[in-house]
Design a protein around this motif. Structure first.
Motif, PDB file in Angstrom:
ATOM      1  N   UNK A 156       0.828  -1.206   0.000  1.00  0.00           N
ATOM      2  CA  UNK A 156       0.000   0.000   0.000  1.00  0.00           C
ATOM      3  C   UNK A 156       0.862   1.255   0.000  1.00  0.00           C
ATOM      4  N   UNK A 157       1.950   1.244   0.759  1.00  0.00           N
ATOM      5  CA  UNK A 157       2.827   2.418   0.841  1.00  0.00           C
ATOM      6  C   UNK A 157       3.496   2.699  -0.504  1.00  0.00           C
ATOM      7  N   UNK A 158       3.948   1.635  -1.193  1.00  0.00           N
ATOM      8  CA  UNK A 158       4.587   1.833  -2.488  1.00  0.00           C
ATOM      9  C   UNK A 158       3.611   2.396  -3.510  1.00  0.00           C
ATOM     10  N   UNK A 159       2.415   1.805  -3.569  1.00  0.00           N
ATOM     11  CA  UNK A 159       1.416   2.266  -4.536  1.00  0.00           C
ATOM     12  C   UNK A 159       0.986   3.696  -4.237  1.00  0.00           C
ATOM     13  N   UNK A 160       0.809   3.993  -2.962  1.00  0.00           N
ATOM     14  CA  UNK A 160       0.365   5.331  -2.572  1.00  0.00           C
ATOM     15  C   UNK A 160       1.429   6.372  -2.904  1.00  0.00           C
ATOM     16  N   UNK A 161       2.699   6.029  -2.646  1.00  0.00           N
ATOM     17  CA  UNK A 161       3.785   6.984  -2.917  1.00  0.00           C
ATOM     18  C   UNK A 161       3.866   7.278  -4.426  1.00  0.00           C
ATOM     19  N   UNK A 162       3.801   6.242  -5.216  1.00  0.00           N
ATOM     20  CA  UNK A 162       3.875   6.442  -6.663  1.00  0.00           C
ATOM     21  C   UNK A 162       2.731   7.320  -7.162  1.00  0.00           C
ATOM     22  N   UNK A 163       1.546   7.035  -6.648  1.00  0.00           N
ATOM     23  CA  UNK A 163       0.373   7.780  -7.114  1.00  0.00           C
ATOM     24  C   UNK A 163       0.406   9.227  -6.636  1.00  0.00           C
ATOM     25  N   UNK A 164       0.648   9.426  -5.333  1.00  0.00           N
ATOM     26  CA  UNK A 164       0.584  10.773  -4.775  1.00  0.00           C
ATOM     27  C   UNK A 164       1.722  11.661  -5.280  1.00  0.00           C
ATOM     28  N   UNK A 165       2.942  11.137  -5.245  1.00  0.00           N
ATOM     29  CA  UNK A 165       4.082  11.951  -5.659  1.00  0.00           C
ATOM     30  C   UNK A 165       3.989  12.279  -7.141  1.00  0.00           C
ATOM     31  N   UNK A 166       3.631  11.270  -7.950  1.00  0.00           N
ATOM     32  CA  UNK A 166       3.523  11.502  -9.378  1.00  0.00           C
ATOM     33  C   UNK A 166       2.481  12.544  -9.713  1.00  0.00           C
ATOM     34  N   UNK A 167       1.309  12.416  -9.131  1.00  0.00           N
ATOM     35  CA  UNK A 167       0.232  13.367  -9.418  1.00  0.00           C
ATOM     36  C   UNK A 167       0.583  14.757  -8.910  1.00  0.00           C
ATOM     37  N   UNK A 168       1.220  14.840  -7.738  1.00  0.00           N
ATOM     38  CA  UNK A 168       1.553  16.149  -7.165  1.00  0.00           C
ATOM     39  C   UNK A 168       2.607  16.866  -7.993  1.00  0.00           C
ATOM     40  N   UNK A 169       3.634  16.140  -8.386  1.00  0.00           N
ATOM     41  CA  UNK A 169       4.691  16.759  -9.200  1.00  0.00           C
ATOM     42  C   UNK A 169       4.131  17.195 -10.541  1.00  0.00           C
ATOM     43  N   UNK A 170       3.279  16.353 -11.108  1.00  0.00           N
ATOM     44  CA  UNK A 170       2.662  16.702 -12.387  1.00  0.00           C
ATOM     45  C   UNK A 170       1.805  17.951 -12.260  1.00  0.00           C
ATOM     46  N   UNK A 171       1.205  18.168 -11.081  1.00  0.00           N
ATOM     47  CA  UNK A 171       0.378  19.347 -10.866  1.00  0.00           C
ATOM     48  C   UNK A 171       1.166  20.572 -10.465  1.00  0.00           C
ATOM     49  N   UNK A 172       2.496  20.478 -10.388  1.00  0.00           N
ATOM     50  CA  UNK A 172       3.314  21.645 -10.099  1.00  0.00           C
ATOM     51  C   UNK A 172       3.824  21.722  -8.679  1.00  0.00           C
ATOM     52  N   UNK A 173       3.563  20.731  -7.880  1.00  0.00           N
ATOM     53  CA  UNK A 173       4.054  20.724  -6.504  1.00  0.00           C
ATOM     54  C   UNK A 173       5.526  20.327  -6.493  1.00  0.00           C
ATOM     55  N   UNK A 174       6.357  21.040  -5.746  1.00  0.00           N
ATOM     56  CA  UNK A 174       7.772  20.653  -5.658  1.00  0.00           C
ATOM     57  C   UNK A 174       7.904  19.218  -5.166  1.00  0.00           C
ATOM     58  N   UNK A 175       8.905  18.512  -5.690  1.00  0.00           N
ATOM     59  CA  UNK A 175       9.036  17.087  -5.377  1.00  0.00           C
ATOM     60  C   UNK A 175       9.253  16.837  -3.886  1.00  0.00           C
ATOM     61  N   UNK A 176      10.054  17.717  -3.219  1.00  0.00           N
ATOM     62  CA  UNK A 176      10.300  17.490  -1.789  1.00  0.00           C
ATOM     63  C   UNK A 176       9.024  17.655  -0.964  1.00  0.00           C
ATOM     64  N   UNK A 177       8.168  18.595  -1.384  1.00  0.00           N
ATOM     65  CA  UNK A 177       6.876  18.773  -0.694  1.00  0.00           C
ATOM     66  C   UNK A 177       5.991  17.565  -0.939  1.00  0.00           C
ATOM     67  N   UNK A 178       5.975  17.086  -2.189  1.00  0.00           N
ATOM     68  CA  UNK A 178       5.171  15.911  -2.509  1.00  0.00           C
ATOM     69  C   UNK A 178       5.636  14.695  -1.722  1.00  0.00           C
ATOM     70  N   UNK A 179       6.970  14.536  -1.580  1.00  0.00           N
ATOM     71  CA  UNK A 179       7.513  13.423  -0.806  1.00  0.00           C
ATOM     72  C   UNK A 179       7.100  13.530   0.662  1.00  0.00           C
ATOM     73  N   UNK A 180       7.165  14.743   1.217  1.00  0.00           N
ATOM     74  CA  UNK A 180       6.775  14.951   2.622  1.00  0.00           C
ATOM     75  C   UNK A 180       5.297  14.644   2.823  1.00  0.00           C
ATOM     76  N   UNK A 181       4.477  15.063   1.861  1.00  0.00           N
ATOM     77  CA  UNK A 181       3.039  14.776   1.964  1.00  0.00           C
ATOM     78  C   UNK A 181       2.766  13.278   1.895  1.00  0.00           C
TER      79      UNK A 181
END
Length: 790
Positions: A123-148
């Protein structure tokens, strides 16, 4: 009133078949209504007007599928790998997979194709891929997306601990069956055998404390022993308990029947049962004791019960009215479940009063000379030269009269010292993190706090309404609100976790979003005062961010709701106290024809309640003496304590001081009247108080922090109020006041109705003031043999 009640008691005694039949018909009728038309009790927790409730309404408008926080039966299973291993290790992963499969098969779980469970690593791997990918694609800095992503991850940073969250497929938490919780416990036990650490918390594990069982049996058992010692008769000892149970039976059946017409919470019968049993025993005890006393002056039992109901019954009516006021006034808190509990308990108390005034005389008429049968000991009191009883009540009253000033100072200083810890009182709702350390809820919360941070179990939900903005403005507003919330002191993370944008078949948005939910994770737990400060900071800055973004926002979630309820209770407490004390003060003025007697009664009550709260804080919040683990005091305990104990305290005040008032009206000076009041009432008040202390103290044995603390507080409050205030402080003050105790301005005396509680106008048989020989056998008519008296 005394004359009317005398006639009522005499009539009930004389026409006992009609009265007993009427009460039986009432019980059967109400029971039939309950059996035939009742509906399931509701567990909807709604508090109109609080900020979090308004935010929840806004959330429902924007997200129609959102479930009320109190109705969601959520569970989080915490699994930890054995020492030195991680959940991703093959052997451990296999065990976790078996655990997940077993959890998926629990009763009342949603179908696997609707809400599939996954092990924390996957679940953690799938969630990280989905959340970080979508956030970065939407313009969120990668470090912020990783923290979220880390803030929401079901896997701890070191990979040793994981979370398996799910929600039972039920409408409300109350619908979770005990068998389901037992099955979950068995699954966790099986997983533990393989070396995993497995615990669980969440609202889906909560059960409504059931008060029926060992605690009541212990209380009733002690009550029976006390009553046997009081009356020396097995029959007389059983009457208060039987009539109290009869009244409670009608009351609870009536509450059940009322569900056919309105929503009633499942906890409503609990208070009605507790207070109904308490006052039911008290009221019957006082009238029965007076009846026993009158039998020493007359052979006419119908006349004796008439006088008993006219005098002690008058005190019962006014004592009952004080309890009715205290319970009905719970409606001023404006919390629906408290209102329904208060009204239901008030109706049960009213039934207890009617039972004592009518059914008791009828049962005595039915029993006749067997009313005091089953004698286990005879009453042979010591008497003075004038033939008056010389008992421990008289001795205690005279002892107090020797140094009344010292007694007053000792009591006031002592209770004041006990009240000092109240300055540290912290009111909050119980959470899994404040449960007993040996429970799985507490252990799961401790694991989450250690591995994921204490705020993980105390999230706040910020609802953002952007219906007045276009798509681009709305998206910017959602990000601005999340950034604003995350910048508050004490916030570990804040991020947008959902929008209400319509989705197509492929899950992609097909239109603009008009609302969003921002998840705010505090750095502290739900019971921590710092979390309350975070909530307050969000609300303080709410108007500013709304103006800046053009949105409307609200903060809700379980943590916000419980904080708001606690604040509602705290703010309502002074109003509640003013209403209860004010109305009761007027009633006591009518009863005692005095201003100072009600004033001392009220001030004494405040002293006993403050001392009780101080001791409760010391033992339960501070953990003094190691008797309890320190935790916040449950928010509604103070208001319940005031409501219940005020009623019982005024009971003891009325029954003790009305006998003093009666003696004074019949010619005694104040000092002699105090002694005479103790002569006639101290033994009965002592018995009543011991019974109530036993009933309440028995609840300390229940393994539930709320019930345990309530039982402790109620038992201590009754002890302090009955023995320290009513039987020590009040008589000492009466000695000091002297004749001024009965002072009442003439203009007020003309305004107040004269209810004749002391029975000055009652018709008594000629020669009834003489004393019968307590060892006399049965003689004329159906005179009863004398057993242990009161």
């Amino acid at each position: 009133m005394a004359t009317f009640l005398q006639r009522l008691g005499s009539a009930a005694y004389r026409r006992w078949p009609v009265v007993v039949a009427a009460w039986l018909v009432a019980l059967i009728g109400v029971g039939a209504l309950a059996a035939g038309f009742s509906k399931p009790m509701s567990d909807t927790f709604s508090i109109p007007g609080i900020p979090s409730e308004r935010a929840a309404t806004l959330q429902q408008e924007l997200f129609p599928t959102a479930v009320d926080a109190f109705d969601q039966a959520s569970v989080t299973v915490v699994v930890q790998a054995p020492q030195g291993q991680q959940l991703s290790d093959p052997a451990v992963a296999e065990q976790v997979g078996e655990l997940v499969a077993a959890l998926q098969g629990l009763p009342q779980m949603p179908p696997a194709d609707v809400a599939p469970l996954a092990d924390p690593v996957t679940a953690a791997q799938a969630q990280r891929e989905q959340l970080v990918g979508a956030a970065v694609e939407g313009g969120t800095p990668e470090e912020v997306a990783q923290a979220n992503a880390d803030a929401l991850s079901p896997l701890s940073e070191d990979g040793t601990t994981g979370l398996i969250p799910f929600t039972f497929d039920v409408d409300t938490v109350a619908d979770v069956e005990p068998a389901t919780v037992e099955a979950l416990t068995d699954v966790m036990d099986d997983a533990r055998e393989g070396g995993l650490t497995v615990e669980a918390n969440g609202s889906g594990l909560q059960t409504i404390p059931h008060l029926g069982g060992t605690s009541e049996l212990i209380g009733i058992g002690v009550a029976l022993v006390v009553l046997v010692l009081t009356f020396g008769s097995l029959v007389a000892a059983g009457l208060p308990i039987l009539t109290a149970l009869f009244g409670v039976g009608i009351g609870v059946a009536g509450i059940t029947a009322a569900t056919a017409f309105t929503d009633i919470g499942s906890t409503t019968p609990l208070l009605a049962t507790m207070i109904g049993l308490a006052v039911g025993i008290d009221y019957t005890l006082f009238i029965l004791a007076r009846y026993r006393s009158e039998l020493e002056h007359t052979d006419d039992r119908r006349q004796a019960i008439g006088i008993a109901v006219g005098t002690a019954g008058s005190a019962v009516v006014f004592a009952g009215l004080t309890v009715l006021i205290a319970l009905s006034a719970l409606s001023v808190v404006r919390i629906p479940f408290l209102t329904s509990m208060g009204i239901a308990a008030a109706v049960t108390v009213l039934i207890a009063v009617l039972v004592a005034l009518t059914l008791l005389p009828a049962v005595l008429g039915m029993l006749g000379k067997r009313s005091f049968g089953g004698v286990v000991r005879r009453y042979r009191p010591t008497r003075d030269a004038e033939g008056r009883v010389l008992n421990n009540g008289v001795r205690w009253a005279r002892l107090l009269g020797k140094r009344p000033v010292a007694v007053v100072l000792l009591v006031v200083v002592g209770l004041g010292a006990l009240a000092l810890p109240i300055r540290d009182l912290y009111l909050a709702f119980p959470t899994d993190s404040t449960a007993s350390s040996d429970t799985t809820q507490r252990q799961a919360s401790d694991l989450i706090a250690a591995e994921f941070g204490p705020g993980r179990d105390a999230p706040l939900a910020v609802v953002v309404d952007a219906r007045g903005l276009d798509e681009e403005q709305a998206g910017a507003a959602f990000g601005a609100v999340a950034e604003w919330a995350g910048g508050q002191d004490g916030v570990a993370n804040a991020q947008v976790v959902a929008t209400n944008a319509p989705l197509g078949a492929d899950g992609a948005p097909t239109g603009p979003a008009t609302g969003a939910q921002v998840l705010v994770t505090p750095a502290t737990g739900a019971e921590d005062q710092d979390t309350e400060e975070v909530l307050q900071a969000l609300r303080d800055g709410q108007s500013g961010i709304e103006e800046e973004t053009g949105t409307e926002i609200g903060v809700t979630g379980l943590t916000a709701i419980t904080v708001d309820v606690s604040e509602r209770l705290a703010s309502a407490l002074p109003i509640y106290l003013a209403i209860v004390v004010g109305l009761a003060f007027i009633l006591l003025m009518i009863v005692f024809r005095s201003i100072l007697v009600p004033l001392t009664a009220t001030l004494g009550f405040l002293l006993s309640v403050l001392a009780t709260l101080g001791l409760t804080v010391l033992i339960f919040q501070e953990g003094a003496l190691g008797l309890m683990e320190g935790q916040p005091i449950v928010s509604f305990i103070p208001i319940f304590l005031i409501g219940l104990v005020f009623g019982l305290a005024m009971d003891y005040q009325v029954f003790l001081v009305t006998r003093m008032r009666e003696a004074h009206v019949h010619g005694m000076g104040t000092r002699e009247a105090v002694v005479d009041g103790f002569r006639n009432s101290a033994r009965v008040v002592t018995a009543a108080a011991v019974i109530m202390i036993s009933v309440f103290a028995a609840f300390i044995l229940i393994d539930d922090p709320i019930i345990k603390s309530m039982g402790f507080a109620l038992a201590v409050a009754v002890f302090l109020d009955a023995f320290v205030v009513r039987m020590t402080l009040i008589p000492a003050l009466m000695y000091l006041l002297g004749e001024k105790a009965w002072w009442l301005p003439r203009w007020l005396d003309r305004l107040l109705p004269n209810v004749d509680v002391e029975g000055e106008k009652l018709e008594r048989p000629a020669g009834s003031t003489g004393r019968r020989d307590p060892d006399a056998g049965s003689g004329a008519g159906d005179r009863e043999p004398v057993s242990a008296g009161v």
